[in-house]
Write a protein that holds these residues in place. Sequence first.
Motif, PDB file in Angstrom:
ATOM      1  N   MET A  44      38.602  37.858  38.498  1.00 15.57           N
ATOM      2  CA  MET A  44      38.780  38.971  38.706  1.00 15.57           C
ATOM      3  C   MET A  44      38.799  39.919  40.361  1.00 15.57           C
ATOM      4  O   MET A  44      39.045  40.161  41.158  1.00 15.57           O
ATOM      5  N   GLU A  45      37.102  39.005  40.636  1.00 10.02           N
ATOM      6  CA  GLU A  45      36.924  39.122  42.265  1.00 10.02           C
ATOM      7  C   GLU A  45      38.320  38.734  43.371  1.00 10.02           C
ATOM      8  O   GLU A  45      38.357  38.813  43.800  1.00 10.02           O
ATOM      9  N   ILE A  46      38.696  37.906  42.792  1.00 10.84           N
ATOM     10  CA  ILE A  46      39.676  36.719  43.755  1.00 10.84           C
ATOM     11  C   ILE A  46      40.515  37.679  44.448  1.00 10.84           C
ATOM     12  O   ILE A  46      41.326  37.510  45.338  1.00 10.84           O
ATOM     13  N   GLY A  47      41.033  38.208  42.982  1.00  7.26           N
ATOM     14  CA  GLY A  47      42.455  38.938  42.617  1.00  7.26           C
ATOM     15  C   GLY A  47      41.772  40.570  43.198  1.00  7.26           C
ATOM     16  O   GLY A  47      42.360  40.757  44.729  1.00  7.26           O
ATOM     17  N   GLU A  48      40.877  41.067  43.754  1.00  8.05           N
ATOM     18  CA  GLU A  48      40.587  41.775  44.292  1.00  8.05           C
ATOM     19  C   GLU A  48      39.976  41.714  45.640  1.00  8.05           C
ATOM     20  O   GLU A  48      41.248  42.500  46.530  1.00  8.05           O
ATOM     21  N   LYS A  49      39.710  40.747  45.585  1.00  6.52           N
ATOM     22  CA  LYS A  49      39.526  40.181  48.041  1.00  6.52           C
ATOM     23  C   LYS A  49      40.678  40.246  48.114  1.00  6.52           C
ATOM     24  O   LYS A  49      41.163  40.618  49.386  1.00  6.52           O
ATOM     25  N   ILE A  50      41.961  39.942  47.219  1.00  2.00           N
ATOM     26  CA  ILE A  50      42.739  38.873  48.000  1.00  2.00           C
ATOM     27  C   ILE A  50      43.955  40.451  48.123  1.00  2.00           C
ATOM     28  O   ILE A  50      44.382  40.503  49.391  1.00  2.00           O
ATOM     29  N   TRP A  51      44.412  41.270  47.439  1.00  2.00           N
ATOM     30  CA  TRP A  51      44.900  42.780  47.150  1.00  2.00           C
ATOM     31  C   TRP A  51      44.112  43.322  48.772  1.00  2.00           C
ATOM     32  O   TRP A  51      45.152  43.958  49.350  1.00  2.00           O
ATOM     33  N   THR A  52      43.447  43.639  48.976  1.00  2.00           N
ATOM     34  CA  THR A  52      41.860  44.137  49.607  1.00  2.00           C
ATOM     35  C   THR A  52      42.689  43.809  51.277  1.00  2.00           C
ATOM     36  O   THR A  52      43.172  44.217  52.598  1.00  2.00           O
TER      37      THR A  52
ATOM     38  N   ILE B 241      54.418  36.490  51.988  1.00  2.00           N
ATOM     39  CA  ILE B 241      53.911  36.209  51.730  1.00  2.00           C
ATOM     40  C   ILE B 241      52.747  36.786  51.244  1.00  2.00           C
ATOM     41  O   ILE B 241      52.352  36.434  49.852  1.00  2.00           O
ATOM     42  N   GLY B 242      52.218  37.934  51.514  1.00  3.35           N
ATOM     43  CA  GLY B 242      51.022  39.028  50.776  1.00  3.35           C
ATOM     44  C   GLY B 242      52.153  38.963  49.345  1.00  3.35           C
ATOM     45  O   GLY B 242      50.932  39.011  48.325  1.00  3.35           O
ATOM     46  N   SER B 243      53.175  39.436  49.145  1.00  2.39           N
ATOM     47  CA  SER B 243      53.301  39.359  47.067  1.00  2.39           C
ATOM     48  C   SER B 243      53.029  38.278  46.402  1.00  2.39           C
ATOM     49  O   SER B 243      52.442  38.191  45.646  1.00  2.39           O
ATOM     50  N   GLN B 244      53.999  36.915  47.151  1.00  4.68           N
ATOM     51  CA  GLN B 244      52.986  35.580  46.322  1.00  4.68           C
ATOM     52  C   GLN B 244      51.514  35.189  45.508  1.00  4.68           C
ATOM     53  O   GLN B 244      51.655  35.508  45.004  1.00  4.68           O
ATOM     54  N   LEU B 245      51.020  36.103  47.086  1.00  3.81           N
ATOM     55  CA  LEU B 245      49.385  35.653  47.090  1.00  3.81           C
ATOM     56  C   LEU B 245      48.715  36.933  46.114  1.00  3.81           C
ATOM     57  O   LEU B 245      48.287  36.230  45.055  1.00  3.81           O
ATOM     58  N   ILE B 246      48.939  37.959  46.038  1.00  3.66           N
ATOM     59  CA  ILE B 246      49.097  38.458  45.015  1.00  3.66           C
ATOM     60  C   ILE B 246      49.011  38.024  43.901  1.00  3.66           C
ATOM     61  O   ILE B 246      48.103  37.995  42.685  1.00  3.66           O
ATOM     62  N   ARG B 247      50.584  37.995  43.771  1.00  6.82           N
ATOM     63  CA  ARG B 247      50.761  37.503  42.295  1.00  6.82           C
ATOM     64  C   ARG B 247      50.408  36.192  41.613  1.00  6.82           C
ATOM     65  O   ARG B 247      49.185  36.465  40.603  1.00  6.82           O
ATOM     66  N   ALA B 248      49.963  35.161  42.559  1.00  7.78           N
ATOM     67  CA  ALA B 248      49.277  34.098  42.015  1.00  7.78           C
ATOM     68  C   ALA B 248      48.227  34.216  41.591  1.00  7.78           C
ATOM     69  O   ALA B 248      47.021  33.678  40.435  1.00  7.78           O
TER      70      ALA B 248
ATOM     71  N   ALA C 225      46.764  28.528  34.250  1.00  5.28           N
ATOM     72  CA  ALA C 225      45.668  29.417  34.826  1.00  5.28           C
ATOM     73  C   ALA C 225      44.856  28.475  36.544  1.00  5.28           C
ATOM     74  O   ALA C 225      45.035  28.766  37.712  1.00  5.28           O
ATOM     75  N   ARG C 226      44.832  26.870  35.759  1.00  3.64           N
ATOM     76  CA  ARG C 226      44.243  26.530  36.998  1.00  3.64           C
ATOM     77  C   ARG C 226      45.950  25.941  38.417  1.00  3.64           C
ATOM     78  O   ARG C 226      45.708  25.818  39.255  1.00  3.64           O
ATOM     79  N   GLY C 227      47.133  25.879  37.375  1.00  5.85           N
ATOM     80  CA  GLY C 227      47.875  25.664  38.051  1.00  5.85           C
ATOM     81  C   GLY C 227      48.256  27.037  39.965  1.00  5.85           C
ATOM     82  O   GLY C 227      48.370  26.997  40.606  1.00  5.85           O
ATOM     83  N   SER C 228      47.617  28.406  38.784  1.00  8.00           N
ATOM     84  CA  SER C 228      47.908  29.668  39.295  1.00  8.00           C
ATOM     85  C   SER C 228      47.035  29.697  41.146  1.00  8.00           C
ATOM     86  O   SER C 228      46.829  29.856  41.827  1.00  8.00           O
TER      87      SER C 228
ATOM     88  N   ILE D 243      45.765  33.844  37.698  1.00 10.37           N
ATOM     89  CA  ILE D 243      44.626  34.029  37.144  1.00 10.37           C
ATOM     90  C   ILE D 243      43.671  33.723  36.281  1.00 10.37           C
ATOM     91  O   ILE D 243      43.995  33.743  35.263  1.00 10.37           O
ATOM     92  N   ALA D 244      43.604  35.039  36.542  1.00  9.90           N
ATOM     93  CA  ALA D 244      42.491  35.757  35.887  1.00  9.90           C
ATOM     94  C   ALA D 244      43.078  36.811  34.537  1.00  9.90           C
ATOM     95  O   ALA D 244      43.227  36.387  33.282  1.00  9.90           O
ATOM     96  N   ALA D 245      44.777  36.612  34.426  1.00  8.92           N
ATOM     97  CA  ALA D 245      44.945  36.994  33.547  1.00  8.92           C
ATOM     98  C   ALA D 245      46.321  35.975  32.523  1.00  8.92           C
ATOM     99  O   ALA D 245      45.982  36.362  31.425  1.00  8.92           O
ATOM    100  N   ASN D 246      46.136  35.076  32.924  1.00 13.32           N
ATOM    101  CA  ASN D 246      45.880  33.552  31.638  1.00 13.32           C
ATOM    102  C   ASN D 246      44.911  32.949  30.952  1.00 13.32           C
ATOM    103  O   ASN D 246      45.188  33.254  30.344  1.00 13.32           O
ATOM    104  N   ILE D 247      44.221  33.368  32.737  1.00 10.35           N
ATOM    105  CA  ILE D 247      42.383  32.874  31.166  1.00 10.35           C
ATOM    106  C   ILE D 247      41.995  34.292  29.996  1.00 10.35           C
ATOM    107  O   ILE D 247      41.659  33.879  28.668  1.00 10.35           O
ATOM    108  N   SER D 248      42.772  35.386  30.330  1.00  9.95           N
ATOM    109  CA  SER D 248      42.218  36.212  29.486  1.00  9.95           C
ATOM    110  C   SER D 248      43.913  35.926  27.396  1.00  9.95           C
ATOM    111  O   SER D 248      42.956  36.242  27.361  1.00  9.95           O
ATOM    112  N   GLU D 249      44.958  35.827  28.517  1.00 15.19           N
ATOM    113  CA  GLU D 249      45.399  35.955  27.181  1.00 15.19           C
ATOM    114  C   GLU D 249      45.391  34.178  26.355  1.00 15.19           C
ATOM    115  O   GLU D 249      45.483  34.296  25.169  1.00 15.19           O
ATOM    116  N   GLY D 250      44.693  33.802  27.443  1.00 17.19           N
ATOM    117  CA  GLY D 250      44.360  31.999  26.702  1.00 17.19           C
ATOM    118  C   GLY D 250      43.019  32.289  25.315  1.00 17.19           C
ATOM    119  O   GLY D 250      43.333  31.831  24.656  1.00 17.19           O
ATOM    120  N   PHE D 251      42.255  33.422  26.334  1.00 20.01           N
ATOM    121  CA  PHE D 251      40.993  33.700  25.491  1.00 20.01           C
ATOM    122  C   PHE D 251      41.569  34.339  24.128  1.00 20.01           C
ATOM    123  O   PHE D 251      40.586  34.063  23.338  1.00 20.01           O
TER     124      PHE D 251
END
Length: 106
Positions: free
Chosen positions: A1-9, A22-29, A56-59, A33-41
């Motif tokens: 989650m922290e990485i996603g928020e840092k990148i958004w900023t 680049i920005g759109s792709q970077l934010i989505r990737a 998540a590792r691929g992302s 990460i967090a979304a796939n970890i959550s879904e798997g959990f």
Amino acid sequence: MEIGEKIWTMVEGWDYLSKRTIGSQLIRAADSIAANISEGFGRYHYKEAKQFTYYARGSLFETKTWLTKASKRNLLKPSEFDQIINKINALGVKLNNYIKSIGRNN
């Protein structure tokens, strides 16, 4: 989650073309990460949980690629790049350990 928020900023301050490409792709990737970890959990079977953690590792690796592109195009300060890459590398180790642990007790 922290990485996603840092990148958004970071991306918020970029010009329109950089955000749109680049920005759109970077934010989505990064968000993936967090979304796939959550879904798997949230999956009942450990094999499904493990598969989503692989996603998540691929992302995570995709995020590294977009960050490298952003750095090479001078969208990031070297210190910003180093800081976020260090966080991503640390998360990669934790993610690999988590993948190894899924299903061990089943």
